[in-house]
Design a protein around this motif. Structure first.
Motif, PDB file in Angstrom:
ATOM      1  N   MET A 156      10.573 108.334 101.433  1.00  0.00           N
ATOM      2  CA  MET A 156      10.895 109.673 101.929  1.00  0.00           C
ATOM      3  C   MET A 156      12.307 109.733 102.504  1.00  0.00           C
ATOM      4  O   MET A 156      12.972 110.767 102.427  1.00  0.00           O
ATOM      5  N   HIS A 272       5.048 110.025 107.480  1.00  0.00           N
ATOM      6  CA  HIS A 272       4.578 110.104 106.095  1.00  0.00           C
ATOM      7  C   HIS A 272       4.341 108.687 105.576  1.00  0.00           C
ATOM      8  O   HIS A 272       5.211 107.819 105.703  1.00  0.00           O
ATOM      9  N   ASP A 274       4.454 107.420 102.674  1.00  0.00           N
ATOM     10  CA  ASP A 274       5.401 106.961 101.646  1.00  0.00           C
ATOM     11  C   ASP A 274       6.644 106.319 102.238  1.00  0.00           C
ATOM     12  O   ASP A 274       7.356 105.585 101.546  1.00  0.00           O
ATOM     13  N   GLU A 291      10.339 115.741 107.635  1.00  0.00           N
ATOM     14  CA  GLU A 291       9.517 115.623 108.829  1.00  0.00           C
ATOM     15  C   GLU A 291       8.981 116.995 109.229  1.00  0.00           C
ATOM     16  O   GLU A 291       9.577 118.035 108.908  1.00  0.00           O
ATOM     17  N   TRP A 292       7.866 117.024 109.962  1.00  0.00           N
ATOM     18  CA  TRP A 292       7.151 118.265 110.240  1.00  0.00           C
ATOM     19  C   TRP A 292       8.007 119.299 110.957  1.00  0.00           C
ATOM     20  O   TRP A 292       7.823 120.505 110.758  1.00  0.00           O
TER      21      TRP A 292
END
Length: 453
Positions: A156, A272, A274, A291-292
Motif C-alpha cells: 500500500m 491495511h 497489504d 489510510e482511513w
C-alpha cells in the motif's frame, strides 16, 4: 487577550525575579496557560481537543525521532528495517505501533476539533486568523501523514505513492514533469523514499511552529465559547489554571486510556494488511486505498468519472482526472474563505435553528458517506453515493450556508456568559447610562446591548 481583572505574574524568589528580568519564560507560561489567562467559564469538553492535538503532536515527534534512528530510506532495505524495529529493537514494536496509531488518533482529535469549530462558528471575526492557521496545520498534517505512509515500503505504501503523486500528472503542461520531480524518477524508488523521509521528519517541526502561531493568535481575542457571546465582565471568566488544566487533565486521561488500549490490544485495526507485504512494482493490489483519514477526500477525487465537455461537440474542456484533483483540493481550500461565506451575526449553532438542522442532518451524514465510500471499492453503488455526497458537500458550504446566514432568524442570545451559566446576571439589572436595559429585544446578535435612541 488582556483583561483588567487578569492576575499578574509576581516572581517570589530572587532566582525567579532574576529570570523574569533576563528571560521571562515563567511569565509567558503563566499568561498563556496559567492563572494569568482568563477563559470563558462555560467551555464544555469539546474545547479539550486543542490540548489533545498538542499531546498527539508531541507523541508523534518523540516516537518519530526514535524510529528514525533505526530506519533506512532505501528501497532495498526499508521494509527490512521496519521489521528490524518490530523484532530486534528494544520496545521497537511499541514505538512503531504508538507512532502508527498516534497518527490515527491525531486525525480523530483534529476532525473533532474542526467539527466543533464548524458548529460553533469559531471561524468568525475576530478569530479568522486562528481558523486560517488551523487549516494550514491540517494541510501540513495531511502531507506529513501521506509521506509517512510511504516509508514502511509495503504494497500500500508503494502503490499509494504511485497513485497520489500520479494526481499531479493531471495538471496541464507541467503535470508529468512535476510528478517526476516529486518522485525523483518515473516511479517510487530510492529517490522518492529519501525525499519523503526527509520531509516527513521535517514537517512535524514546521507544524509545531504553526501551532505556536495558532495559540498566539488565539490569545489575542481569547477563546470562543458555546454561546458565542463575547466576554463582558470578570464573572464571565475563570483562570485557565486550575479550572481548565483539571478539565483538560481529565480529558487527557480518557484519551490516553483509549490510545494505550489501541496500541496494546488492537495495534493493526486501523492499518491495511497489504502493507505487511513488501512493495512489488509488478504486483498491483486488488484494491488500492489510502489510510482511513484520507477517505472522504479520496471519495471526492473518485466521484468524477466523466470529462467536462462542450455539449454536442465532444471537445473536452477538463478531463475527469483533473476535475477530481481540483475538487479534492478545493474541498479543503474552501475552508479558507469560510469566515466570509457565513455572514450570520450569531456564532453558536445552539442559537441558529436552521443552521443546526442542515449541520446535523446534512453535513454530518454527508461526511459519513464520504468516509465510507472513500474506503470502499470504486464500483456501484459507492461511486454514485460519492457523487451525491460530493455535490452536497460543496452545495452546503458555497450555497446553503450563505443563504441560511441571510434568511435565518436566530434565537435570542443570553445577555452574558454568566447569564447562560447561572440563569441570571446582576449586571443586567444594574442601571447603565445611555443603554437600553429592557430585555432580549434590546440585545444585538452578539449578546451586547444596543445604544439607546
Amino acid at each position: 487577550m488582556s483583561f483588567a481583572w487578569a492576575k499578574q505574574y509576581e516572581p517570589k524568589t530572587g532566582l525567579t525575579k532574576w529570570l523574569d528580568e533576563k528571560l521571562p519564560l515563567p511569565r509567558l507560561v503563566y499568561n498563556a496557560v496559567g492563572a494569568g489567562y482568563p477563559v470563558p467559564r462555560n467551555l464544555n469538553y469539546m474545547w479539550n481537543f486543542g490540548v489533545l492535538a498538542g499531546v498527539c503532536l508531541m507523541i508523534q515527534i518523540i516516537t518519530g525521532v526514535v524510529l528514525a534512528m533505526h530506519y533506512a530510506a532505501n528501497g532495498l532495505v526499508a521494509f527490512a528495517t521496519v521489521e528490524h524495529i518490530m523484532r530486534d529493537v528494544n520496545y521497537g514494536w511499541m514505538l512503531r505501533y504508538a507512532h502508527a496509531n498516534g497518527a490515527s488518533f491525531f486525525f480523530i482529535v483534529i476532525y473533532m476539533h474542526i467539527f466543533r469549530g464548524l458548529f460553533y462558528s469559531s471561524y468568525k471575526a475576530p478569530r479568522e486568523m486562528i481558523w486560517l492557521l488551523g487549516v494550514v496545520i491540517f494541510l501540513l498534517m495531511m502531507a506529513t501523514a501521506f509521506m509517512g505512509y510511504v516509508l514502511p515500503w509495503g504494497q500500500m505504501s508503494f502503490w499509494g505513492a504511485q497513485v497520489i503523486t500520479g494526481l499531479f500528472s493531471a495538471i496541464p503542461l507541467v503535470g508529468e514533469p512535476l510528478q517526476v520531480w516529486l518522485l525523483g524518477g518515473f516511479a517510487p524508488d530510492n529517490a522518492a523514499l529519501n525525499r519523503f523521509f526527509s520531509l516527513h521528519f521535517l514537517l512535524p517541526f514546521v507544524i509545531a511552529g504553526v501551532v505556536i502561531l495558532h495559540i498566539w493568535a488565539l490569545h489575542i481575542p481569547g477563546s470562543s465559547n458555546p454561546t458565542g457571546v463575547e466576554v463582558k465582565q470578570e464573572s464571565d471568566t475563570v483562570p485557565f489554571h486550575p479550572y481548565y488544566t483539571a478539565k483538560d487533565g481529565f480529558g487527557l486521561g480518557v484519551f490516553l486510556i483509549l490510545f494505550t488500549a489501541m496500541v496494546f490490544f488492537l495495534p493493526n485495526a486501523l492499518g491495511h494488511p497489504d502493507n505487511y507485504i513488501e512493495a512489488n512494482p509488478l504486483s498491483t493490489p486488488a484494491h488500492i486505498v489510502p489510510e482511513w483519514y484520507f477517505w472522504p477526500f479520496y471519495a471526492i477525487l473518485r466521484a468524477f468519472t466523466g470529462d467536462l465537455t462542450i455539449p454536442f461537440t465532444g471537445i473536452t474542456l477538463i478531463p475527469a482526472k483533473l476535475l477530481g484533483v481540483i475538487a479534492m483540493f478545493g474541498s479543503i481550500l474552501l475552508w479558507f474563505i469560510l469566515p466570509w461565506l457565513d455572514k450570520s451575526p450569531v456564532r453558536s449553532g445552539h442559537y441558529r435553528p436552521l443552521f443546526r438542522k442542515f449541520f446535523w442532518f446534512g453535513l454530518i451524514p454527508t461526511m459519513a458517506v464520504l468516509f465510507y465510500c472513500g474506503g470502499a471499492p470504486a464500483e456501484e453503488p459507492f461511486v454514485v453515493l460519492s457523487q451525491i455526497a460530493t455535490a452536497y458537500y460543496f452545495l452546503h458550504f458555497l450555497v446553503i450556508l450563505p443563504i441560511i446566514s441571510q434568511i435565518e432568524v436566530p434565537k435570542p442570545l443570553p445577555f452574558s456568559i454568566t447569564e447562560a451559566v447561572v440563569g441570571q446576571d446582576p449586571a443586567r439589572e444594574a442601571p447603565r447610562a445611555g443603554v437600553v436595559n429592557g430585555g432580549d429585544a434590546g440585545n444585538l446578535p452578539d449578546g451586547s446591548l444596543q445604544p439607546a435612541e
